[in-house]
Write an enzyme that holds these catalytic residues in place. Sequence first.
Site, mmCIF file in Angstrom:
data_model
loop_
_atom_site.group_PDB
_atom_site.id
_atom_site.type_symbol
_atom_site.label_atom_id
_atom_site.label_comp_id
_atom_site.label_asym_id
_atom_site.label_seq_id
_atom_site.Cartn_x
_atom_site.Cartn_y
_atom_site.Cartn_z
ATOM 1 N N ARG A 154 6.396 4.970 -0.388
ATOM 2 C CA ARG A 154 7.252 4.451 -1.742
ATOM 3 C C ARG A 154 8.673 4.663 -1.536
ATOM 4 O O ARG A 154 9.169 5.122 -0.338
ATOM 5 C CB ARG A 154 6.667 5.528 -2.675
ATOM 6 N N LYS A 178 3.677 11.999 -4.364
ATOM 7 C CA LYS A 178 3.591 12.701 -5.741
ATOM 8 C C LYS A 178 2.773 14.095 -5.899
ATOM 9 O O LYS A 178 2.025 14.239 -5.070
ATOM 10 C CB LYS A 178 2.882 11.435 -6.437
ATOM 11 N N HIS A 252 8.421 -2.615 -3.752
ATOM 12 C CA HIS A 252 7.032 -1.802 -3.881
ATOM 13 C C HIS A 252 6.264 -3.203 -3.015
ATOM 14 O O HIS A 252 5.086 -3.005 -2.858
ATOM 15 C CB HIS A 252 6.556 -1.736 -5.161
ATOM 16 N N ARG A 255 4.971 -2.281 0.100
ATOM 17 C CA ARG A 255 3.886 -1.324 0.136
ATOM 18 C C ARG A 255 2.577 -1.996 -0.151
ATOM 19 O O ARG A 255 1.514 -1.770 0.565
ATOM 20 C CB ARG A 255 4.304 -0.115 -0.952
ATOM 21 N N HIS A 278 -2.844 7.895 -1.869
ATOM 22 C CA HIS A 278 -3.672 7.831 -3.356
ATOM 23 C C HIS A 278 -4.379 8.804 -3.621
ATOM 24 O O HIS A 278 -5.381 9.157 -2.686
ATOM 25 C CB HIS A 278 -4.192 6.374 -3.347
ATOM 26 N N TYR A 287 -6.434 -3.486 -3.947
ATOM 27 C CA TYR A 287 -5.936 -4.357 -2.790
ATOM 28 C C TYR A 287 -7.023 -5.209 -2.291
ATOM 29 O O TYR A 287 -6.949 -6.259 -1.564
ATOM 30 C CB TYR A 287 -5.228 -3.478 -1.870
#
Length: 306
Positions: A154, A178, A252, A255, A278, A287
């Site tokens: 990211r 994250k 993004h 990514r 994730h 995806y």
Amino acid sequence: MTPVPELADFVAFLAKERNDSPHTVTAYARDVSDFAAFCGSYYGGGWSFAGVDRLAIRGWLGAMQQRGLAKRSAARALSALRTFYRFLNTTRGLEVNPAKAARTPRLARTLPQHLDRAEVEQLFAEAERRAKAGGFAEARDLAMLELFYSTGIRLAELAGLNEQDLDLVSDQVKVRGKGKKERLVPVGSHAERALRRYYRQRDALSAGLMGALDRRAVFLGRRGRRLSPRGVQLAIKRLLGALTRGRDLHVHSLRHSFATHLLDAGADLRAVQELLGHASLSTTQVYTHTSVERLKKVYHKAHPRS
């Protein structure tokens, strides 16, 4: 922002116990304050979180819609309020959670924008050309572009990279994602070469600045300080501008391209989930929809009885 006595403890809980990102903590605090401000006018006087009912929640969601707030933002705000009520239950013994029964705004599922293979070739050819003709900034921008596409990290993750995170001998990078979760991601040979070229330019910059630069950060501005996320964004946007639809693409998109191209080539979904960082497999599954849509186009174009 309306004062909420419990907000300081809630923010500390999100940051220290849940390890949420600073962006999430700020957004949740803003959402709870916004709800408190709404309740102040809705009830027209003294009110408490314990006395809030479902109609107030519904009115708040309606008010956000009237302000033109996106459904995704409204859904996040409702999630923040639910989390806040759970926090009040744990720390203050509050038993009601009127936000729990509220219906989350239905979100339209959009397929992520990604580059096709021809666009990737064109983009990197242009970035290589600029790096050969230019100096420090152009070599840095190529290295960032290569690292984005090579690892799928990211924007904030790349901007926050420190020297010790990159191991070009083992061809891997330690990424802090994250919730401050760490993961190791392989670095491709093209990215490695671009990074080594950039390091040589960075060393030359250091000599020109008499060594006055940020020794921890990987990516620097011309003055030797860590490049901000906004600075990274602008640099990559300039490179994407070389493509016909460059205005529609963003950092993004690299990514998204990383994930889509891996899955197109037969990569395991769970492996891609781990590479992207994730928490949920369902987030990665979007995806596969992109890949299926591409296959449908090929099918309808090529099959005589499609």
